[in-house]
Design a protein around this motif. Sequence first.
Motif, short mmCIF file in Angstrom:
data_model
loop_
_atom_site.label_atom_id
_atom_site.label_comp_id
_atom_site.label_asym_id
_atom_site.label_seq_id
_atom_site.Cartn_x
_atom_site.Cartn_y
_atom_site.Cartn_z
N ARG A 109 -2.94 50.37 40.30
CA ARG A 109 -2.08 49.39 39.74
C ARG A 109 -1.14 49.92 38.70
NH1 ARG A 109 -2.44 43.44 36.52
NH2 ARG A 109 -0.71 42.36 37.91
N PHE A 110 -0.02 49.58 38.70
CA PHE A 110 0.81 49.93 37.43
C PHE A 110 1.53 48.69 36.93
CE2 PHE A 110 0.37 53.90 39.72
CZ PHE A 110 0.53 54.92 38.65
N SER A 111 0.87 47.99 35.91
CA SER A 111 1.15 46.90 35.34
C SER A 111 2.02 47.16 34.10
CB SER A 111 0.21 45.97 34.92
OG SER A 111 0.60 44.94 34.43
N VAL A 112 3.45 47.20 34.11
CA VAL A 112 4.32 47.71 33.08
C VAL A 112 5.31 46.56 32.65
CG1 VAL A 112 4.07 50.16 33.70
CG2 VAL A 112 5.82 48.88 34.92
N TRP A 113 4.86 45.25 33.44
CA TRP A 113 5.79 44.32 33.08
C TRP A 113 6.06 44.08 31.37
CZ3 TRP A 113 5.37 39.62 30.61
CH2 TRP A 113 6.47 38.52 30.79
N LEU A 141 2.89 47.65 41.98
CA LEU A 141 3.64 47.43 40.97
C LEU A 141 3.42 46.22 40.46
CD1 LEU A 141 6.56 49.80 42.51
CD2 LEU A 141 4.35 50.32 41.39
N HIS A 142 3.36 45.99 39.16
CA HIS A 142 3.74 44.75 38.38
C HIS A 142 4.65 44.71 37.24
CE1 HIS A 142 2.29 41.71 35.39
NE2 HIS A 142 2.99 40.93 36.22
N MET A 143 5.78 44.60 37.65
CA MET A 143 7.00 44.92 36.75
C MET A 143 8.03 43.62 36.90
SD MET A 143 8.96 48.09 38.69
CE MET A 143 7.73 49.21 38.37
N SER A 144 8.78 43.52 36.12
CA SER A 144 9.73 42.46 36.05
C SER A 144 10.88 42.74 37.15
CB SER A 144 10.51 42.30 34.79
OG SER A 144 11.36 43.52 34.54
N ALA A 145 11.68 41.99 37.50
CA ALA A 145 12.69 42.00 38.70
C ALA A 145 13.81 43.21 38.23
CB ALA A 145 13.33 40.89 39.17
N LYS A 146 14.01 42.93 36.95
CA LYS A 146 15.02 44.08 36.39
C LYS A 146 14.35 45.48 36.34
CE LYS A 146 17.74 44.64 32.10
NZ LYS A 146 17.41 45.89 31.64
N GLN A 147 13.08 45.54 36.00
CA GLN A 147 12.52 46.94 36.09
C GLN A 147 12.50 47.45 37.62
OE1 GLN A 147 8.83 45.64 34.24
NE2 GLN A 147 9.31 46.68 32.35
N LEU A 148 12.30 46.57 38.42
CA LEU A 148 12.36 46.89 39.75
C LEU A 148 13.54 47.52 40.04
CD1 LEU A 148 10.26 46.64 42.39
CD2 LEU A 148 11.78 44.59 43.04
N ALA A 149 14.65 46.75 39.83
CA ALA A 149 15.84 47.20 40.17
C ALA A 149 16.27 48.52 39.47
CB ALA A 149 17.14 46.26 39.85
N MET A 167 5.47 38.31 43.53
CA MET A 167 6.72 37.88 44.07
C MET A 167 7.91 38.49 43.44
SD MET A 167 6.45 33.56 45.02
CE MET A 167 5.73 32.89 43.50
N GLY A 168 7.65 39.55 42.85
CA GLY A 168 8.71 40.58 42.17
C GLY A 168 9.00 40.02 40.77
N ARG A 169 8.39 38.95 40.30
CA ARG A 169 8.52 38.63 38.81
C ARG A 169 10.11 38.39 38.52
NH1 ARG A 169 4.35 38.55 35.11
NH2 ARG A 169 5.66 37.19 33.95
N MET A 170 10.77 37.66 39.73
CA MET A 170 12.14 37.30 39.32
C MET A 170 12.28 36.35 38.11
SD MET A 170 13.92 38.69 42.00
CE MET A 170 12.55 39.97 42.83
#
Length: 278
Positions: A109-113, A141-149, A167-170
């Motif tokens: 797991r990469f929790s970087v939110w 991957l635990h990240m914000s939707a912005k980080q994902l993009a 759910m991708g932390r939208m």
Amino acid sequence: MKNESLLSFMMPKNACNSHLHIIDPKFPNDGKAAEQIGTINTYMNIAGKLHLDRAVFVQAKPFGCDNNCLLDAIRKFGRSNSVGIAVVTNEATNAELKKLNDGGVKGIRFSVWNPNNAVVSFDDCLPLSKRVYDFGWNMQLHMSAKQLAERIEIIKQIPGKIVIDHMGRMDPNLGVNDPALPVLLSLIDRGNVWVKISGPYLNSVKGFPWNDSDELARKIAGYAPERIVWGSDFPHVTEKVKPDETYLTNMISRWLPDEKTRQLALVTNPEELYGFGK
């Protein structure tokens, strides 16, 4: 014999809770485990009552890269019915990775939110994904939707399975209108990406009963029912008032209103993703 009075739907046999943490302060930690406690014995009692036969234990932040609490949870719940998602850096030796694999670990797991308290760096994700590819592990991957993009091009290079948390932390204020949602859906289309429909309180601005998270969960589930898994997020470390476990589990029927989709999310998809029953 199932006690259906607890649930609003028929829980399928071999149902999997694909996202929860075990936090036991008896293991070395950063000093915060005692206030976030959720032991394996407590969870096994919950799982028994709610007929959650399988579990995916995710390494909790208080333990950093010491995965011994995680491995203990797998042993106690049972190797045939549980797996673990570890946290390691790329400094981990091949012997250490093999030990984790032998202990039932199936991913990293990469929790970087929240970059301010992240235990690991996303920079390690791609090199580690290549090192553990032969194990069949996933990169969670635990990240914000912005980080994902922002990191989409790197994510596309990950050779193995990918799991997107919560759910991708939208942006909860935007929900299904978040411009990152099409990015998430495009990842699903690649065929190696699963999404955890979990954490309603993380995807809500209105608070309990978190009805504003329903549309996003249904949108993702409807888009790719064969690429979703469900998790309770026990012991809910972000919440000052701990949610009722039965209520959270009953939210499955709100998000996945038909039996076929519930079978996929709770049984079939976890078997493919984590190797249960093989």
